[in-house]
Design a protein around this motif. Structure first.
Motif, mmCIF file in Angstrom:
data_model
loop_
_atom_site.group_PDB
_atom_site.id
_atom_site.type_symbol
_atom_site.label_atom_id
_atom_site.label_comp_id
_atom_site.label_asym_id
_atom_site.label_seq_id
_atom_site.Cartn_x
_atom_site.Cartn_y
_atom_site.Cartn_z
ATOM 1 N N THR A 82 16.999 -36.007 -14.033
ATOM 2 C CA THR A 82 17.238 -34.619 -14.421
ATOM 3 C C THR A 82 15.968 -33.987 -14.967
ATOM 4 O OG1 THR A 82 19.475 -35.306 -15.042
ATOM 5 C CG2 THR A 82 18.827 -33.079 -15.617
ATOM 6 N N PHE A 83 15.195 -34.744 -15.749
ATOM 7 C CA PHE A 83 13.927 -34.231 -16.265
ATOM 8 C C PHE A 83 12.984 -33.898 -15.102
ATOM 9 C CE2 PHE A 83 15.692 -36.397 -19.887
ATOM 10 C CZ PHE A 83 15.160 -35.792 -21.015
ATOM 11 N N THR A 84 12.900 -34.801 -14.141
ATOM 12 C CA THR A 84 12.035 -34.574 -12.979
ATOM 13 C C THR A 84 12.488 -33.343 -12.202
ATOM 14 O OG1 THR A 84 11.581 -36.951 -12.803
ATOM 15 C CG2 THR A 84 11.180 -35.615 -10.835
ATOM 16 N N ALA A 85 13.796 -33.218 -11.999
ATOM 17 C CA ALA A 85 14.331 -32.073 -11.258
ATOM 18 C C ALA A 85 14.097 -30.763 -12.005
ATOM 19 C CB ALA A 85 15.817 -32.269 -10.984
ATOM 20 N N VAL A 86 14.218 -30.772 -13.331
ATOM 21 C CA VAL A 86 13.970 -29.557 -14.115
ATOM 22 C C VAL A 86 12.542 -29.073 -13.902
ATOM 23 C CG1 VAL A 86 13.640 -28.689 -16.469
ATOM 24 C CG2 VAL A 86 15.743 -29.892 -15.880
ATOM 25 N N VAL A 87 11.575 -29.994 -13.965
ATOM 26 C CA VAL A 87 10.179 -29.595 -13.751
ATOM 27 C C VAL A 87 9.996 -29.032 -12.349
ATOM 28 C CG1 VAL A 87 7.828 -30.464 -13.521
ATOM 29 C CG2 VAL A 87 9.234 -31.172 -15.463
ATOM 30 N N ALA A 88 10.577 -29.685 -11.346
ATOM 31 C CA ALA A 88 10.457 -29.180 -9.974
ATOM 32 C C ALA A 88 11.016 -27.768 -9.866
ATOM 33 C CB ALA A 88 11.187 -30.116 -9.010
ATOM 34 N N LEU A 89 12.166 -27.519 -10.496
ATOM 35 C CA LEU A 89 12.791 -26.195 -10.409
ATOM 36 C C LEU A 89 12.044 -25.159 -11.244
ATOM 37 C CD1 LEU A 89 16.460 -27.433 -10.380
ATOM 38 C CD2 LEU A 89 15.381 -26.067 -8.589
ATOM 39 N N GLN A 90 11.403 -25.572 -12.311
ATOM 40 C CA GLN A 90 10.528 -24.640 -13.025
ATOM 41 C C GLN A 90 9.393 -24.174 -12.114
ATOM 42 O OE1 GLN A 90 9.318 -26.929 -16.442
ATOM 43 N NE2 GLN A 90 11.036 -26.245 -17.718
ATOM 44 N N LEU A 91 8.828 -25.117 -11.363
ATOM 45 C CA LEU A 91 7.752 -24.769 -10.431
ATOM 46 C C LEU A 91 8.261 -23.863 -9.317
ATOM 47 C CD1 LEU A 91 6.052 -28.288 -10.219
ATOM 48 C CD2 LEU A 91 5.188 -26.268 -11.417
ATOM 49 N N VAL A 92 9.512 -24.067 -8.901
ATOM 50 C CA VAL A 92 10.121 -23.172 -7.918
ATOM 51 C C VAL A 92 10.204 -21.766 -8.489
ATOM 52 C CG1 VAL A 92 12.252 -22.630 -6.666
ATOM 53 C CG2 VAL A 92 11.411 -24.988 -6.726
ATOM 54 N N GLY A 93 10.679 -21.654 -9.725
ATOM 55 C CA GLY A 93 10.804 -20.355 -10.367
ATOM 56 C C GLY A 93 9.470 -19.641 -10.538
ATOM 57 N N GLU A 94 8.395 -20.419 -10.639
ATOM 58 C CA GLU A 94 7.051 -19.856 -10.791
ATOM 59 C C GLU A 94 6.380 -19.588 -9.447
ATOM 60 O OE1 GLU A 94 5.121 -22.788 -13.179
ATOM 61 O OE2 GLU A 94 6.582 -22.592 -14.806
ATOM 62 N N GLN A 187 3.108 -33.882 -9.040
ATOM 63 C CA GLN A 187 1.711 -34.152 -9.395
ATOM 64 C C GLN A 187 0.740 -33.408 -8.490
ATOM 65 O OE1 GLN A 187 1.756 -38.443 -11.633
ATOM 66 N NE2 GLN A 187 1.206 -38.476 -9.482
ATOM 67 N N LYS A 188 1.074 -33.343 -7.207
ATOM 68 C CA LYS A 188 0.195 -32.638 -6.259
ATOM 69 C C LYS A 188 0.137 -31.146 -6.580
ATOM 70 C CE LYS A 188 -2.313 -32.404 -2.471
ATOM 71 N NZ LYS A 188 -1.726 -32.780 -1.164
ATOM 72 N N VAL A 189 1.284 -30.555 -6.887
ATOM 73 C CA VAL A 189 1.346 -29.118 -7.142
ATOM 74 C C VAL A 189 0.677 -28.751 -8.475
ATOM 75 C CG1 VAL A 189 2.938 -27.206 -7.632
ATOM 76 C CG2 VAL A 189 3.385 -28.746 -5.706
ATOM 77 N N THR A 190 0.898 -29.571 -9.499
ATOM 78 C CA THR A 190 0.365 -29.254 -10.832
ATOM 79 C C THR A 190 -1.038 -29.784 -11.061
ATOM 80 O OG1 THR A 190 1.294 -31.269 -11.822
ATOM 81 C CG2 THR A 190 2.685 -29.279 -11.816
ATOM 82 N N GLU A 277 17.894 -18.304 -14.487
ATOM 83 C CA GLU A 277 19.273 -18.324 -14.010
ATOM 84 C C GLU A 277 19.387 -18.747 -12.553
ATOM 85 O OE1 GLU A 277 23.061 -15.213 -13.609
ATOM 86 O OE2 GLU A 277 21.315 -14.696 -14.837
ATOM 87 N N ALA A 278 18.491 -18.251 -11.712
ATOM 88 C CA ALA A 278 18.576 -18.561 -10.280
ATOM 89 C C ALA A 278 18.371 -20.047 -10.023
ATOM 90 C CB ALA A 278 17.544 -17.750 -9.499
ATOM 91 N N GLN A 279 17.418 -20.645 -10.716
ATOM 92 C CA GLN A 279 17.136 -22.072 -10.491
ATOM 93 C C GLN A 279 18.227 -22.959 -11.102
ATOM 94 O OE1 GLN A 279 14.246 -19.873 -10.932
ATOM 95 N NE2 GLN A 279 14.471 -20.135 -8.701
#
Length: 361
Positions: A82-94, A187-190, A277-279
């Motif tokens: 869940t922690f990993t998915a939250v970070v991925a979705l934060q990056l989606v939102g950005e 890691q690649k994206v950040t 909200e969207a993510q």
């Protein structure tokens, strides 16, 4: 070796003042110790008004008989997802990551193997376990992994000895390999290590004081904790698995936390304090997990409650510890951990029933 799954001593009293009648949560933990032979069980229960009770049962160290530390740290296994998915979705939102982009967009040439086509596997498939990527954990021997350090690419090398399980997007099947790939994409994206990104974007953001992603080579548990044990079969003896190299789980299950921190994390997530909200809506869009009534979103599970409705969370298994729990829409939260992964599904179901009891009482 298990890093994630869907699947005798002194009893300590609950921390809160005594209530009238037997405490069903305490009774449930006592039964896990007495009847299922688990060394210890511990729980944190938060009601909709924010009142919290902590519980323990059993012993924290079979050799010494030491007490179970209240709200002690445990390895949380697949709750890490869940922690990993939250970070991925934060990056989606950005706008830095696209859920519907394919894996080869970010990691060209990394995902390969018989029947595996990285140009058809989307980021969304990874987070929801619908990619068809084969699982690696059953190919790693317990005696080897306990003291060995694995690079994420080592885990993929093990996984890709096998064929693709199915075409991307056509089925659901739990596979830790999905989250190893997702961690590499983050890691690649950040341009930063996954542990650092999770710490900055999640742990520090909501003040999880007892939660961390162990550094390379760190086989210990920092704060007060019950020892974790493992048995290869129901008839085998328990052996101490407290100190392990958790790199075998990495983005799929490496983290350490407490029951109260997990309650705080999942509460903050559902309240919208970690994702737009969207993510969050994307994360909570689920596919069925067989005929169980449960659903899997993007690193987040929904499970039906006996009293109606559902709760949201994610369980975790790693040699030494098993945990289950989640939160409801109205703010109730429960996290329960035991200090050995049960050798049969019945004991795990009884653990899950303690969660249901705590949320429904």
């Amino acid at each position: 070796m298990v890093v994630g799954a869907l699947t005798i001593g002194v009893l300590a009293p609950p921390a809160a003042s005594a209530a009238t009648g037997p405490d069903t949560v305490q009774q449930g933990l006592n039964a896990l110790v007495r009847s299922d032979g688990l060394p210890a069980a511990l729980a944190s229960v938060k009601d909709r008004d924010g009142r919290t009770r902590t519980y323990t049962a059993g012993v924290g160290d079979l050799a010494t008989g030491a007490k179970v530390p209240r709200d002690g740290q445990v390895r949380i296994g697949s709750s890490t997802k869940t922690f990993t998915a939250v970070v991925a979705l934060q990056l989606v939102g950005e706008g830095k990551l696209d859920l519907d982009a394919t894996v080869d967009t970010y990691l060209p040439g990394v995902v390969r193997g018989q029947g595996i086509d990285e140009s058809r596997i989307k980021v969304r498939h990874l987070l929801q376990h619908t990619s068809g990527l084969p699982e690696y954990e059953h190919l790693v021997n317990d005696d080897i992994f306990q003291h060995r350090y694995f690079e994420p690419r080592d885990l993929l090398d093990i996984a890709f000895r096998q064929e693709s399980a199915f075409d991307p997007g056509t089925k659901w099947a739990y596979s830790n390999t999905n989250y190893v790939v997702a961690g590499l994409i983050i890691q690649k994206v950040t341009g930063r290590p996954l542990a650092e990104v999770i710490d900055q974007r999640v742990v520090q953001r909501i003040g999880l004081r007892h939660t961390y992603f162990p550094a390379s080579g760190d086989m210990s548990i920092r704060e007060a904790h019950p020892k974790g044990y493992h048995r290869d079969s129901a008839a085998a003896p328990l052996r101490d698995m407290t100190e392990i190299d958790p790199s075998v789980a990495w983005a799929a299950g490496q983290m350490i936390s407490t029951n109260s921190d997990l309650n705080r994390f999942y509460t903050a997530l559902l309240e919208g304090r970690l994702l737009p909200e969207a993510q969050l809506a994307q994360m909570r869009t689920t596919v069925p997990i067989g005929d169980t009534g449960a659903g899997y979103g993007l690193g987040l599970m929904s499970r039906p409650l006996s009293c109606g409705g559902v709760y949201w969370g994610h369980g975790g298994d790693i040699p030494g510890y098993e945990s289950r729990g989640g939160v409801t829409e109205d703010g109730r939260a429960v996290s329960v951990a035991v200090t050995a992964v049960p050798t049969d599904g019945a004991a795990t179901r009884r653990l899950e029933s303690v969660v249901d009891t705590a949320l429904c009482r």
